[in-house]
Design an enzyme around this catalytic site. Structure first.
Site, short mmCIF file in Angstrom:
data_model
loop_
_atom_site.label_atom_id
_atom_site.label_comp_id
_atom_site.label_asym_id
_atom_site.label_seq_id
_atom_site.Cartn_x
_atom_site.Cartn_y
_atom_site.Cartn_z
N GLY A 91 0.87 -1.18 0.00
CA GLY A 91 0.00 0.00 0.00
C GLY A 91 0.89 1.22 0.00
N GLU A 92 0.65 2.11 0.92
CA GLU A 92 1.48 3.30 1.04
C GLU A 92 2.03 3.33 2.46
OE1 GLU A 92 2.32 4.96 -1.67
OE2 GLU A 92 3.70 5.96 -0.31
N SER A 93 3.35 3.11 2.57
CA SER A 93 3.93 2.95 3.90
C SER A 93 3.79 4.20 4.76
CB SER A 93 5.41 2.55 3.78
OG SER A 93 6.12 3.49 3.03
N CYS A 137 6.06 -5.40 0.33
CA CYS A 137 6.20 -4.06 -0.26
C CYS A 137 6.16 -2.97 0.82
CB CYS A 137 5.15 -3.88 -1.34
SG CYS A 137 5.61 -2.63 -2.53
N ARG A 183 13.03 3.15 -0.78
CA ARG A 183 11.63 3.27 -1.23
C ARG A 183 11.58 3.68 -2.70
NH1 ARG A 183 8.12 7.44 1.24
NH2 ARG A 183 6.46 6.40 0.08
N ILE A 204 5.21 -3.36 -7.67
CA ILE A 204 4.40 -2.16 -7.88
C ILE A 204 5.00 -1.00 -7.07
CG2 ILE A 204 2.10 -1.12 -7.68
CD1 ILE A 204 0.96 -4.00 -7.68
N ARG A 205 5.53 -0.03 -7.75
CA ARG A 205 6.24 1.08 -7.08
C ARG A 205 7.08 0.52 -5.92
NH1 ARG A 205 3.26 4.27 -4.43
NH2 ARG A 205 1.41 2.95 -4.49
N HIS A 218 4.69 -8.64 -4.66
CA HIS A 218 3.35 -8.92 -4.13
C HIS A 218 2.91 -10.35 -4.43
CE1 HIS A 218 2.00 -4.76 -3.11
NE2 HIS A 218 2.96 -4.45 -3.96
N GLU A 246 0.69 -12.00 -3.09
CA GLU A 246 -0.77 -12.13 -2.95
C GLU A 246 -1.49 -11.82 -4.26
OE1 GLU A 246 1.03 -9.64 -1.98
OE2 GLU A 246 -0.06 -7.75 -2.21
N1 LIG Z 1 3.07 -1.45 -3.61
C1 LIG Z 1 3.56 -0.88 -2.54
O1 LIG Z 1 3.34 -1.32 -1.41
C2 LIG Z 1 4.34 0.37 -2.79
C3 LIG Z 1 5.07 0.88 -1.59
C4 LIG Z 1 5.13 2.38 -1.64
N2 LIG Z 1 5.97 2.84 -2.71
C5 LIG Z 1 5.61 2.90 -0.30
O2 LIG Z 1 6.64 3.48 -0.21
O3 LIG Z 1 4.92 2.71 0.67
#
Ligand SMILES: NC(=O)CC[C@H](N)C(=O)O
Length: 184
Positions: A47-49, A79, A105, A132-133, A168, A170
């Site tokens: 997600g977004e840390s 992630c 990151r 993903i990112r 990921h 999952e």
């Molecule tokens: N898919 C992800 O969990 C991306 C991580 C996101 N770039 C972060 O820094 O939180």
């Protein structure tokens, strides 16, 4: 065994679906009250840390979860979850800081941040890996050990009770990494 999935934000439903496929019971952790239930292991999704770190503090989950991880409760971070467990974060702020890894990151840059590959994972053979990112692990130290390396970068690691992947599992068809976690 009760598996809690941190469900504040991000890809928690996909982890739940994976555990359903494995016939493994699970519940969501959304607020401090959810920690009154028995909790034997924890999944921290992608997600977004930065958002998850803030919510962990705002919702009063941080101290209790950090203590459980430090006591040895098995935890699997994917992630953003990997970033939250790292002691050192380039481009961010450490959160639980329980794992001896230094991570970067958004490490692949905007263009290459999301990609798919098949590559080998220690002991499990070749597995699908969706990034993903994604972050990557710049270095492991102490008791942390690399489990997968893609393009020269460490993308999975384990330290005792803590397992992390920059990708990921999952989101892919293979259940191998979740099964590995459930046996830890
Ligand atoms: N898919 C992800 O969990 C991306 C991580 C996101 N770039 C972060 O820094 O939180």
């Amino acid at each position: 065994m009760a598996t809690g999935i941190l469900a504040l934000q991000g890809a928690f439903a996909e982890h739940a679906a994976m555990l359903d496929r494995l016939g493994e019971p699970h519940f969501e952790i959304r607020q401090a009250r959810d920690l009154e239930k028995p909790l034997d292991r924890l999944i921290i999704p992608g997600g977004e840390s930065t958002v998850m770190r803030r919510l962990l503090h705002d919702l009063d989950l941080f101290d209790a979860l950090r203590a459980r991880i430090a006591e040895g409760m098995p935890v699997f971070g994917t992630c953003a979850g990997l970033i939250l467990l790292a002691k050192q974060v380039d481009g961010g702020v450490p959160c639980f800081a329980t794992m001896d890894i230094a991570v970067k990151r958004n490490a692949y840059g905007r263009q290459l941040g999301s990609f798919f590959t098949n590559d080998s994972f220690e002991g499990l053979g070749t597995l699908p890996m969706t990034f993903i990112r994604a972050p990557y692990i710049e270095s492991v130290s102490g008791g942390a050990k690399a489990l997968a390396v893609v393009g020269g970068k460490i993308v999975a690691a384990r330290q005792d009770n803590q397992l992390v992947t920059a990708f990921h599992p999952e989101l892919d068809s293979s259940t191998a990494i979740h099964e590995y976690f459930l046996k830890m």
